[in-house]
Design a protein around this motif. Sequence first.
Motif, PDB file in Angstrom:
ATOM      1  N   ALA A  29      11.222 -21.049  20.283  1.00  0.00           N
ATOM      2  CA  ALA A  29      10.707 -21.875  21.380  1.00  0.00           C
ATOM      3  C   ALA A  29       9.193 -21.739  21.506  1.00  0.00           C
ATOM      4  N   GLY A  30       8.692 -20.495  21.398  1.00  0.00           N
ATOM      5  CA  GLY A  30       7.256 -20.267  21.497  1.00  0.00           C
ATOM      6  C   GLY A  30       6.490 -20.901  20.343  1.00  0.00           C
ATOM      7  N   ILE A  31       7.051 -20.807  19.137  1.00  0.00           N
ATOM      8  CA  ILE A  31       6.393 -21.399  17.965  1.00  0.00           C
ATOM      9  C   ILE A  31       6.315 -22.918  18.096  1.00  0.00           C
ATOM     10  N   ALA A  32       7.417 -23.544  18.510  1.00  0.00           N
ATOM     11  CA  ALA A  32       7.428 -24.997  18.682  1.00  0.00           C
ATOM     12  C   ALA A  32       6.391 -25.418  19.725  1.00  0.00           C
ATOM     13  N   LEU A  33       6.335 -24.673  20.837  1.00  0.00           N
ATOM     14  CA  LEU A  33       5.359 -24.978  21.882  1.00  0.00           C
ATOM     15  C   LEU A  33       3.935 -24.768  21.373  1.00  0.00           C
ATOM     16  N   GLY A  34       3.720 -23.693  20.613  1.00  0.00           N
ATOM     17  CA  GLY A  34       2.386 -23.395  20.102  1.00  0.00           C
ATOM     18  C   GLY A  34       1.890 -24.431  19.121  1.00  0.00           C
ATOM     19  N   VAL A  35       2.745 -24.852  18.194  1.00  0.00           N
ATOM     20  CA  VAL A  35       2.349 -25.859  17.195  1.00  0.00           C
ATOM     21  C   VAL A  35       2.061 -27.192  17.876  1.00  0.00           C
ATOM     22  N   ALA A  36       2.953 -27.593  18.801  1.00  0.00           N
ATOM     23  CA  ALA A  36       2.745 -28.862  19.510  1.00  0.00           C
ATOM     24  C   ALA A  36       1.456 -28.824  20.334  1.00  0.00           C
ATOM     25  N   SER A  37       1.199 -27.707  20.999  1.00  0.00           N
ATOM     26  CA  SER A  37      -0.018 -27.587  21.817  1.00  0.00           C
ATOM     27  C   SER A  37      -1.268 -27.604  20.950  1.00  0.00           C
ATOM     28  N   SER A  38      -1.187 -27.010  19.761  1.00  0.00           N
ATOM     29  CA  SER A  38      -2.339 -26.995  18.857  1.00  0.00           C
ATOM     30  C   SER A  38      -2.685 -28.401  18.387  1.00  0.00           C
ATOM     31  N   TYR A  39      -1.668 -29.186  18.040  1.00  0.00           N
ATOM     32  CA  TYR A  39      -1.937 -30.559  17.613  1.00  0.00           C
ATOM     33  C   TYR A  39      -2.454 -31.405  18.781  1.00  0.00           C
ATOM     34  N   LEU A  40      -1.945 -31.143  19.980  1.00  0.00           N
ATOM     35  CA  LEU A  40      -2.442 -31.853  21.157  1.00  0.00           C
ATOM     36  C   LEU A  40      -3.902 -31.493  21.412  1.00  0.00           C
ATOM     37  N   LEU A  41      -4.228 -30.204  21.294  1.00  0.00           N
ATOM     38  CA  LEU A  41      -5.612 -29.756  21.458  1.00  0.00           C
ATOM     39  C   LEU A  41      -6.515 -30.405  20.418  1.00  0.00           C
ATOM     40  N   SER A  42      -6.033 -30.491  19.179  1.00  0.00           N
ATOM     41  CA  SER A  42      -6.817 -31.116  18.110  1.00  0.00           C
ATOM     42  C   SER A  42      -7.105 -32.576  18.432  1.00  0.00           C
ATOM     43  N   ALA A  43      -6.092 -33.298  18.911  1.00  0.00           N
ATOM     44  CA  ALA A  43      -6.277 -34.715  19.241  1.00  0.00           C
ATOM     45  C   ALA A  43      -7.281 -34.892  20.373  1.00  0.00           C
ATOM     46  N   VAL A  44      -7.189 -34.036  21.386  1.00  0.00           N
ATOM     47  CA  VAL A  44      -8.112 -34.131  22.533  1.00  0.00           C
ATOM     48  C   VAL A  44      -9.542 -33.843  22.096  1.00  0.00           C
ATOM     49  N   LEU A  45      -9.728 -32.776  21.308  1.00  0.00           N
ATOM     50  CA  LEU A  45     -11.073 -32.407  20.873  1.00  0.00           C
ATOM     51  C   LEU A  45     -11.663 -33.440  19.933  1.00  0.00           C
ATOM     52  N   GLN A  46     -10.845 -34.002  19.042  1.00  0.00           N
ATOM     53  CA  GLN A  46     -11.342 -35.031  18.131  1.00  0.00           C
ATOM     54  C   GLN A  46     -11.774 -36.270  18.893  1.00  0.00           C
ATOM     55  N   ALA A  47     -11.065 -36.568  19.983  1.00  0.00           N
ATOM     56  CA  ALA A  47     -11.415 -37.741  20.784  1.00  0.00           C
ATOM     57  C   ALA A  47     -12.688 -37.506  21.595  1.00  0.00           C
ATOM     58  N   ARG A  48     -12.834 -36.295  22.117  1.00  0.00           N
ATOM     59  CA  ARG A  48     -13.978 -36.013  22.992  1.00  0.00           C
ATOM     60  C   ARG A  48     -15.197 -35.507  22.230  1.00  0.00           C
ATOM     61  N   ILE A  49     -14.980 -34.740  21.142  1.00  0.00           N
ATOM     62  CA  ILE A  49     -16.097 -34.188  20.364  1.00  0.00           C
ATOM     63  C   ILE A  49     -15.834 -34.480  18.888  1.00  0.00           C
ATOM     64  N   PRO A  50     -16.074 -35.696  18.431  1.00  0.00           N
ATOM     65  CA  PRO A  50     -15.735 -36.059  17.047  1.00  0.00           C
ATOM     66  C   PRO A  50     -16.523 -35.285  16.003  1.00  0.00           C
ATOM     67  N   THR A  51     -17.645 -34.688  16.374  1.00  0.00           N
ATOM     68  CA  THR A  51     -18.449 -33.927  15.400  1.00  0.00           C
ATOM     69  C   THR A  51     -17.969 -32.491  15.243  1.00  0.00           C
TER      70      THR A  51
END
Length: 363
Positions: free
Chosen positions: A297-319
């Motif tokens: 459960a923790g691994i699934a949550l961690g991987v999903a949160s990491s990809y969500l964080l990546s999407a947010v950061l790429q949208a807000r700080i593309p560099t």
Amino acid sequence: MNRLVIGNLVHRPLRSLISALAVAIEVIMILSITAILLGKIDGFKARQNGIGMDMIVRPSTTNNFLGMSSAGISVKVGDILAKIPHVAIAAPVYIQLSSSLDSIYGIDYKSFNDLLPFTYLSGTSFQGPYDVIVDDFTATGKKVGDSINILDHSFRICGIVEHGKGGRKFIPLKTMGELTGTPDKASMFYLRTEEPPRNQEEIRRAILATPGMNQYQVATAEEYLSAISPARLPYMSTAIRVVVGIALVIGFLVIFQSMYTAVMERTREIGILKSLGASRLYIVSIVLRETGTLAAAGIALGVASSYLLSAVLQARIPTLDFVINLPWVWKAVAIAFVGALLGALYPAYKAASKDPIDALAYE
């Protein structure tokens, strides 16, 4: 057994939630540090490939990450390189790292543009010594004619180009030399060769055989970019190992504490199971299954949160170049799962070792 495992976890929801979150944080730590460090490498390589060069000539003391070393090559070397057979273009470039870790490129516009032409979205090339060309990421919220500060000096944006051609800000090479106090100097020369890679070894030998040129490194684009990797950059490998080690310790300790406390609280329950004929292996299996469920459960949550964080950061700080590396996803999954099981081994052994008579008498 599965119903017993799920029942035990649901019976203590807060502890189960905290344990799963600890594993998730472990995964997020691993994927975030690798996304930042490896993303920087991948982004740097992609931008270098976008320059259009086939070979590079630079001082032997230059750092692989250009901009971290002083300009140590005279622009007059370009006249020598231009006479080498099969060299079509020799473009001097001075790369300076700003206080915000931006790579500022000082370029001879004609030769640098001849390597692979800029793709303009608006504006033109340099019209004056304090003009700057910026890529579309840097130009967010700006337009041609606006001023930006570079190396403590005001520059006018003369052109906005597509990203991916080395740096994000380009100023005249002569202006860079004046601002840094190193006129007529460059960090390296980018070469465009005829019929690459057929003539590259011949070009390398010819350059190094030229009087005064044996002090420089001559490398193909492939050789140069292959040298930029965690294995070739010790500090980066060390940073990754440190973060992975810390994450592993966090996951291990939280799972250990959670499972150990659970075993102590369920002493009578374990005694009842053993008095009914449950084997040591059965008891160990219960504890490890609970741990495996929490870890999954923790691994699934961690991987999903990491990809969500990546999407947010790429949208807000593309560099930022925050790119999750897929091989490291599997490594993070394995590290977190193994760490959790290791943390549960002693509590499982403790539970299996309980004497059923003592356990039944436990208050």
